[in-house]
Design a protein around this motif. Structure first.
Motif, PDB file in Angstrom:
ATOM      1  N   ASN A 140       1.147   3.652  -6.561  1.00 21.85           N
ATOM      2  CA  ASN A 140       1.522   3.573  -5.150  1.00 21.85           C
ATOM      3  C   ASN A 140       0.317   3.138  -4.328  1.00 21.85           C
ATOM      4  OD1 ASN A 140       1.617   4.961  -2.350  1.00 21.85           O
ATOM      5  ND2 ASN A 140       3.757   4.848  -3.020  1.00 21.85           N
ATOM      6  N   PRO A 141       0.417   2.036  -3.574  1.00 23.09           N
ATOM      7  CA  PRO A 141      -0.752   1.543  -2.827  1.00 23.09           C
ATOM      8  C   PRO A 141      -1.321   2.560  -1.851  1.00 23.09           C
ATOM      9  CG  PRO A 141       0.947  -0.141  -2.953  1.00 23.09           C
ATOM     10  CD  PRO A 141       1.553   1.106  -3.496  1.00 23.09           C
ATOM     11  N   ALA A 142      -0.453   3.300  -1.133  1.00 19.32           N
ATOM     12  CA  ALA A 142      -0.949   4.264  -0.160  1.00 19.32           C
ATOM     13  C   ALA A 142      -1.733   5.373  -0.857  1.00 19.32           C
ATOM     14  CB  ALA A 142       0.221   4.855   0.624  1.00 19.32           C
ATOM     15  N   ARG A 143      -1.208   5.868  -1.966  1.00 24.12           N
ATOM     16  CA  ARG A 143      -1.917   6.918  -2.704  1.00 24.12           C
ATOM     17  C   ARG A 143      -3.223   6.390  -3.274  1.00 24.12           C
ATOM     18  NH1 ARG A 143       1.987   8.160  -5.668  1.00 24.12           N
ATOM     19  NH2 ARG A 143       2.848   9.817  -4.366  1.00 24.12           N
ATOM     20  N   ARG A 170     -12.839  -4.850  -3.377  1.00 27.09           N
ATOM     21  CA  ARG A 170     -12.016  -6.052  -3.492  1.00 27.09           C
ATOM     22  C   ARG A 170     -10.531  -5.700  -3.524  1.00 27.09           C
ATOM     23  NH1 ARG A 170     -13.470 -10.869  -4.894  1.00 27.09           N
ATOM     24  NH2 ARG A 170     -11.785 -11.079  -6.434  1.00 27.09           N
ATOM     25  N   MET A 171     -10.167  -4.628  -4.222  1.00 24.83           N
ATOM     26  CA  MET A 171      -8.762  -4.221  -4.260  1.00 24.83           C
ATOM     27  C   MET A 171      -8.283  -3.818  -2.868  1.00 24.83           C
ATOM     28  SD  MET A 171      -8.398  -2.070  -7.824  1.00 24.83           S
ATOM     29  CE  MET A 171      -6.618  -1.870  -7.588  1.00 24.83           C
ATOM     30  N   ALA A 177      -5.047  -5.112   1.882  1.00 19.93           N
ATOM     31  CA  ALA A 177      -4.981  -5.347   3.333  1.00 19.93           C
ATOM     32  C   ALA A 177      -4.430  -6.735   3.631  1.00 19.93           C
ATOM     33  CB  ALA A 177      -6.369  -5.178   3.945  1.00 19.93           C
ATOM     34  N   ASP A 178      -4.875  -7.740   2.870  1.00 18.97           N
ATOM     35  CA  ASP A 178      -4.363  -9.103   3.072  1.00 18.97           C
ATOM     36  C   ASP A 178      -2.864  -9.170   2.795  1.00 18.97           C
ATOM     37  OD1 ASP A 178      -6.830 -10.050   3.775  1.00 18.97           O
ATOM     38  OD2 ASP A 178      -7.322 -10.853   1.793  1.00 18.97           O
TER      39      ASP A 178
END
Length: 238
Positions: free
Chosen positions: A6-9, A218-219, A224-225
């Motif tokens: 999960n990106p948020a986690r 970088r991740m 964010a992009d």
């Protein structure tokens, strides 16, 4: 593993972890290079030129470990289709290529006074050069993917197949007659004197932490992009 997909986690862990890895790695690097370059005795055979190992050996390790990370991320993407796997592989590729290039440059600088030549097409040096080209190929394939949040299956498969070069690098000094010295550090023993070994191990740990910080940065930038692109797309469709 699924919990961290999960990106948020992931961001909740990566944000505070990044500075700890970065500053911790920088402190270890300084703590190793200062005594390694100025205090420890010169090598009994190679003299002062051997001090370049405090950069060369960590760079070689991270060049190989970086592709190992791409291998794991590519397998996770192909098998479980985790959304962050492709992002992780992309984030690893550029610093992995940079450390591989540093390994080749420092190896050449080390080889000139030791072997009398800047370059020799022996197994270890040639396989490391192949690794650099593999990184370039992976970066190009990943950049050609239309999906910013992942990498194409072709890039992921390339990341898996490219790992064939890793055991070739590792065993090259055993399989072929080589100018490059044999493996000096094993799991249970080392042929390097303790006075020279401890700065090398500390420097390797420091560069590894710094590598981890770079990958996390970088991740985070890539995520964010991706979020900005998704928001702009929704605004355009509204």
């Amino acid at each position: 593993m699924h919990a961290f997909a999960n990106p948020a986690r992931f961001l909740g862990i990566a944000r505070p972890l990044t500075p700890w890895l970065g500053w911790g790695g920088a402190a270890l690097i300084v703590g190793a290079l200062v005594p390694g370059l100025t205090v420890t005795p010169p090598d009994a055979v190679q003299g002062e030129s051997a001090r370049i190992m405090y950069v060369h050996v960590p760079a070689a390790w991270l060049g190989m470990a970086g592709w190992g990370g791409i291998l794991v991320a590519s397998l996770v993407q192909l098998i479980w289709r985790h959304p962050l796997a492709g992002v992780a592989a992309r984030a690893i590729a550029v610093p992995g290529a940079a450390f591989t290039a540093i390994c080749l440059v420092t190896g050449s600088l080390w080889g000139r006074p030791t072997w009398g030549t800047w370059w020799e097409w022996d197994g270890r040096m040639t396989s490391m050069l192949v690794l650099l080209f593999l990184y370039f190929g992976y970066i190009a394939l990943a950049a050609a993917s239309d999906e910013r949040a992942s990498t194409s299956r072709v890039a992921a498969i390339f990341g898996v197949l490219g790992a064939i070069n890793l055991p070739i690098i590792h065993y090259s000094v055993t399989w072929w007659n080589s100018l490059h010295q044999p493996q000096s550090i094993g799991l249970t023993s080392s042929s390097i004197d303790a006075a020279l070994l401890w700065p090398l191990l500390v420097a390797t740990a420091g560069f590894s932490l710094l590598f981890g910080a770079i990958v996390l940065m970088r991740m985070r930038a890539m995520i964010a992009d991706i979020r900005v692109e998704a928001r702009l797309r929704r605004m355009a469709e509204a």
